[in-house]
Design a protein around this motif. Structure first.
Motif, PDB file in Angstrom:
ATOM      1  N   GLY A   1       0.485  -1.198   0.304  1.00  0.00           N
ATOM      2  CA  GLY A   1       0.405   0.187  -0.200  1.00  0.00           C
ATOM      3  C   GLY A   1       0.797   1.208   0.029  1.00  0.00           C
ATOM      4  N   VAL A   2       0.400   2.196  -1.203  1.00  0.00           N
ATOM      5  CA  VAL A   2       1.324   3.217  -1.108  1.00  0.00           C
ATOM      6  C   VAL A   2       0.084   5.067  -0.572  1.00  0.00           C
ATOM      7  N   HIS A   3       0.016   5.131   0.212  1.00  0.00           N
ATOM      8  CA  HIS A   3      -0.887   6.330   0.172  1.00  0.00           C
ATOM      9  C   HIS A   3      -0.558   7.843   1.242  1.00  0.00           C
ATOM     10  N   ALA A   4      -1.148   8.327   0.765  1.00  0.00           N
ATOM     11  CA  ALA A   4      -0.758  10.242   1.241  1.00  0.00           C
ATOM     12  C   ALA A   4      -0.238  10.176   3.015  1.00  0.00           C
ATOM     13  N   GLN A   5      -1.608   9.876   3.581  1.00  0.00           N
ATOM     14  CA  GLN A   5      -1.374   9.616   5.150  1.00  0.00           C
ATOM     15  C   GLN A   5      -1.336   8.592   5.275  1.00  0.00           C
ATOM     16  N   ALA A   6      -1.650   7.332   5.145  1.00  0.00           N
ATOM     17  CA  ALA A   6      -1.049   5.737   5.710  1.00  0.00           C
ATOM     18  C   ALA A   6       0.472   5.837   5.208  1.00  0.00           C
ATOM     19  N   GLY A   7       0.707   5.884   4.413  1.00  0.00           N
ATOM     20  CA  GLY A   7       2.400   6.151   3.893  1.00  0.00           C
ATOM     21  C   GLY A   7       2.531   4.769   3.370  1.00  0.00           C
ATOM     22  N   ALA A   8       3.646   4.517   3.642  1.00  0.00           N
ATOM     23  CA  ALA A   8       3.954   2.499   2.789  1.00  0.00           C
ATOM     24  C   ALA A   8       3.493   2.174   4.303  1.00  0.00           C
TER      25      ALA A   8
ATOM     26  N   GLY B   1       2.087  -0.738   8.532  1.00  0.00           N
ATOM     27  CA  GLY B   1       2.959   0.767   7.857  1.00  0.00           C
ATOM     28  C   GLY B   1       4.714   0.775   8.471  1.00  0.00           C
ATOM     29  N   ILE B   2       5.015   1.191   7.046  1.00  0.00           N
ATOM     30  CA  ILE B   2       6.176   1.286   7.357  1.00  0.00           C
ATOM     31  C   ILE B   2       7.386   2.176   8.135  1.00  0.00           C
ATOM     32  N   VAL B   3       7.132   3.377   6.752  1.00  0.00           N
ATOM     33  CA  VAL B   3       7.405   5.010   7.119  1.00  0.00           C
ATOM     34  C   VAL B   3       6.816   5.225   6.080  1.00  0.00           C
ATOM     35  N   PRO B   4       6.504   7.146   6.254  1.00  0.00           N
ATOM     36  CA  PRO B   4       5.737   7.817   5.745  1.00  0.00           C
ATOM     37  C   PRO B   4       5.934   8.549   5.025  1.00  0.00           C
ATOM     38  N   LEU B   5       5.050   8.914   3.493  1.00  0.00           N
ATOM     39  CA  LEU B   5       5.894   9.047   2.247  1.00  0.00           C
ATOM     40  C   LEU B   5       6.870   9.821   2.718  1.00  0.00           C
ATOM     41  N   ALA B   6       6.452  10.732   3.743  1.00  0.00           N
ATOM     42  CA  ALA B   6       8.011  11.715   3.732  1.00  0.00           C
ATOM     43  C   ALA B   6       9.965  11.191   3.636  1.00  0.00           C
ATOM     44  N   GLU B   7       9.999   9.724   4.159  1.00  0.00           N
ATOM     45  CA  GLU B   7      10.929   8.649   4.136  1.00  0.00           C
ATOM     46  C   GLU B   7      11.043   8.422   2.717  1.00  0.00           C
ATOM     47  N   ILE B   8      10.739   8.620   1.761  1.00  0.00           N
ATOM     48  CA  ILE B   8      10.710   8.127   1.104  1.00  0.00           C
ATOM     49  C   ILE B   8      11.320   9.018  -0.295  1.00  0.00           C
ATOM     50  N   SER B   9      12.012   8.432  -1.282  1.00  0.00           N
ATOM     51  CA  SER B   9      12.542   9.920  -1.771  1.00  0.00           C
ATOM     52  C   SER B   9      11.648  10.173  -3.281  1.00  0.00           C
ATOM     53  N   SER B  10      11.715   8.478  -3.683  1.00  0.00           N
ATOM     54  CA  SER B  10      11.016   8.572  -4.932  1.00  0.00           C
ATOM     55  C   SER B  10       9.760   7.348  -5.146  1.00  0.00           C
ATOM     56  N   ILE B  11       9.090   7.955  -6.138  1.00  0.00           N
ATOM     57  CA  ILE B  11       7.789   6.306  -6.822  1.00  0.00           C
ATOM     58  C   ILE B  11       7.712   5.824  -7.668  1.00  0.00           C
ATOM     59  N   ILE B  12       7.926   5.323  -8.598  1.00  0.00           N
ATOM     60  CA  ILE B  12       8.062   5.172  -9.565  1.00  0.00           C
ATOM     61  C   ILE B  12       6.468   4.240 -10.004  1.00  0.00           C
ATOM     62  N   VAL B  13       5.897   4.687 -11.274  1.00  0.00           N
ATOM     63  CA  VAL B  13       4.387   4.944 -11.187  1.00  0.00           C
ATOM     64  C   VAL B  13       4.270   4.206 -12.058  1.00  0.00           C
TER      65      VAL B  13
ATOM     66  N   LEU C   1      -2.435  10.966  -8.532  1.00  0.00           N
ATOM     67  CA  LEU C   1      -0.698  11.188  -7.708  1.00  0.00           C
ATOM     68  C   LEU C   1      -0.853  12.723  -7.136  1.00  0.00           C
ATOM     69  N   ALA C   2      -1.549  13.454  -6.900  1.00  0.00           N
ATOM     70  CA  ALA C   2      -1.243  14.628  -6.491  1.00  0.00           C
ATOM     71  C   ALA C   2      -0.706  14.538  -5.164  1.00  0.00           C
ATOM     72  N   PRO C   3      -1.713  14.366  -4.404  1.00  0.00           N
ATOM     73  CA  PRO C   3      -1.750  13.971  -3.110  1.00  0.00           C
ATOM     74  C   PRO C   3      -0.237  12.681  -2.439  1.00  0.00           C
ATOM     75  N   LEU C   4      -0.226  11.869  -2.633  1.00  0.00           N
ATOM     76  CA  LEU C   4       0.724  11.536  -3.364  1.00  0.00           C
ATOM     77  C   LEU C   4       2.362  12.466  -3.025  1.00  0.00           C
ATOM     78  N   ARG C   5       2.803  13.250  -4.433  1.00  0.00           N
ATOM     79  CA  ARG C   5       3.547  14.273  -4.661  1.00  0.00           C
ATOM     80  C   ARG C   5       3.490  15.353  -3.692  1.00  0.00           C
ATOM     81  N   LYS C   6       2.122  15.983  -2.763  1.00  0.00           N
ATOM     82  CA  LYS C   6       1.782  16.785  -2.297  1.00  0.00           C
ATOM     83  C   LYS C   6       2.459  16.065  -0.604  1.00  0.00           C
ATOM     84  N   ALA C   7       3.086  14.512  -1.060  1.00  0.00           N
ATOM     85  CA  ALA C   7       3.174  14.292   0.510  1.00  0.00           C
ATOM     86  C   ALA C   7       4.710  13.944   0.811  1.00  0.00           C
ATOM     87  N   GLY C   8       5.425  14.371  -0.051  1.00  0.00           N
ATOM     88  CA  GLY C   8       6.720  14.169   0.160  1.00  0.00           C
ATOM     89  C   GLY C   8       7.958  13.319  -1.065  1.00  0.00           C
TER      90      GLY C   8
END
Length: 251
Positions: free
Chosen positions: A173-180, A217-229, A238-245
């Motif tokens: 799972g990859v979610h803007a609020q819940a993270g990875a 949960g693993i980590v918040p999205l702010a701790e991930i450099s890139s998501i390849i989609v 995609l916009a909420p994910l991008r906004k998360a970092g």
């Protein structure tokens, strides 16, 4: 409203909006919040959604056994793997997580690339056994059969002595609020440990994982450099994910 009708509406709302707030939803239907929360508990038990504080998120469907996942979204996984392979630089120490998409990445690393790949995935290691220039460090431990990766104390002890330039992490799972997130607590803890040991973390995510959440949960999205989609995904997704970092990289 019948229970089945109410649950169908809950599922429709979660999938359409990416979330459901129990208090607001109960007010809209003129029902008690306890009724909606009971529905959410039952639906979470059936794997239809993921409960969170105050409501629910879409459940990730990417939780099938490894053998089943090998046959799903193979073209998309190949494109994601190819895009990630282009990010690996000569001389790097790269930790490759388990998973069918990372096997595709291993398969597509250039034959002239010189690098070190550390992995607790026998599947990834076997794929790289044919690579002429990549050194493979296979981490051992107790085999977690669902994901076909090594886990446990021996695995953690070895990983604690390694610093990676890049961690290509699997997540269901990859979610803007819940993270990875992922479906098993020990696996989530191991992935989180590797993130802390790595200079950079990227995630390869097929469409079914985006905007979805799994129980651990693993980590918040702010701790991930890139998501390849995948390409051609709606910006609404995609916009909420991008906004998360993270940077969003289209394969």
């Amino acid at each position: 409203m019948l229970t089945s009708e109410r649950k169908a509406l809950i599922l429709k709302t979660v999938r359409r909006d990416g979330r459901l707030v129990a208090k607001e939803f109960s007010r809209q239907l003129g029902l008690s919040e306890d009724t909606i929360r009971r529905d959410l508990r039952e639906m979470a038990g059936e794997g239809l959604l993921q409960r969170v504080h105050g409501g629910a998120l879409p459940a990730s469907p990417a939780t099938a056994e490894y053998g089943v996942r090998q046959t799903i979204e193979t073209d998309a996984k190949a494109r994601l793997g190819a895009a990630a392979a282009r990010l690996v630089r000569p001389g790097q120490v790269v930790f490759l997580d388990g998973g069918t998409t990372n096997v595709q990445l291993a398969r597509q690393l250039p034959p002239d690339l010189e690098a070190t790949v550390v992995t607790h995935s026998p599947s990834v290691a076997v794929e790289l056994a044919r690579h002429p220039r990549i050194e493979v460090e296979l981490i051992g431990g107790r085999l977690f059969k669902h994901s076909v990766v090594a886990m446990g104390a021996a695995c953690i002890e070895t990983l604690g002595r390694i610093r990676a330039d890049l961690f290509v992490m699997g997540a269901t799972g990859v979610h803007a609020q819940a993270g990875a997130s992922t479906g098993q607590a020990e696996e989530a803890a191991l992935k989180r440990f590797i993130v802390r040991q790595s200079a950079e973390t990227i995630v390869l995510a097929t469409r079914d994982k985006l905007g979805a959440a799994s129980p651990f949960g693993i980590v918040p999205l702010a701790e991930i450099s890139s998501i390849i989609v995948e390409r051609d995904l709606p910006d609404l997704l995609l916009a909420p994910l991008r906004k998360a970092g993270p940077e969003i990289v289209v394969a």
